[in-house]
Design an enzyme around this catalytic site. Sequence first.
Site: not given
Length: 322
Positions: A55, A214, A222
Site C-alpha cells: 500500500y 464491501p 450512493g
Amino acid sequence: MTIQYTRLGRTGLKVSRLALGTMNFGPQTDEADSFAILDRALELGINFIDTANVYGWKLGEGATEQIVGRWLAQGGGRRENIVLATKVYGRMGEGPNDQRLSAYHIRRAVEDSLRRLRTDRIDLYQMHHIDRDTPWEEIWQAFEILVRQGKVLYVGSSNFAGWQLAHAQGVATARHFLGLVSEQSLYNLAERTVELEVIPAAKALGIGIIPWSPLARGALAGGVSSGRRGSEETRNLVEKHRGRIERYERFSAELGEKPADLALAWLLQNPAVTAPIIGPRTSEQLDGSLRALEIKLTPEILDALDDIWPGPGGEAPEAYAW
C-alpha cells in the site's frame, strides 16, 4: 454507539466487527488526516487495523505501513490496544525474489514490515494472494519459524479459492500448526461469487471471512444518487449495475438508511463474516460507518436485497446441480 467484537475465526482473539482499512493512507489521505482517523478509530473502540506492505503504491517503500508505524510510535497505548494486520506477496523490489511466498521472500518481507510499522510483532500476517509456484511445506515452515520467534501471532490469507483454503489448512494440520484463521475476500452485494465455495470452506474450517471492498469500490455508497464520480473503476461498476443500483438506492431510501450503511449491515448479518474492511477518507466517514452496526435486517429485507442483488444461488453444488 458501542462497538461490537467477535472472535477472529476459530481463535480466542477478539476483534471489532468493523476493520479499519488503510489503503487510502498516503495516496489519497495525507498523514495528518490518517493519524486523525486512526485516533478516532481507537477512541471508538475499533481495534482491528488492516494494511499491506504494497500500500502506498511506490515500489518497495511501504509508504502506508510507514504512516501506520509513525502513528504507533507516538505511544499512548496505541500498539497495545490494536490488532495489527498486514500482508505479504506483492512486489517490493526489482529482484527475482522480491515478491510472492518463497521462504526467502517471507523472511525478508516480515522484517521490512516490522521495521516500517515500528513494532516487534504482526498480529495477523496475511498472504495477499495464492502462490501457485511455492509448495505449502515451504510456506508453512517459514510461518512456523516466525510464530516461534514471536514475530507473527496468527496467519491469514487473501484472495484464495475455497479448495486452496482446504488444501492449505490440510497441510498445516498435518504439521500440527494452527494454519489459517482468516480469509480476506472480495465480497459485497454486487460481488457474491465467494458464496459458492469460499464461504462454505471457511465456515467448515473455522476461518473468518474479512470482506474487502464491501461497498463495491463506492458503487454501493450512493453511486448514482449522490453523483459521486470516484475512480474510473467505480464509474464502470456504476454503469454496469446502474439499474440495480438505482433500485437499491430507492429501497435504501424507503428504509430510511444510507446505501453504504445498508451494504455493511448486510455483510454483518452473515455469521461467516468477521469484519468488513472500511476505508474512510475522513473521520466523519468513519463515524458514519458505525450506523451499520445498529441496523437489523428482517427476512423480508434480506429477500428484497436478494431480489435486487441475486447471488450465485447458494452454496455449491446445489447452486448449479442438486
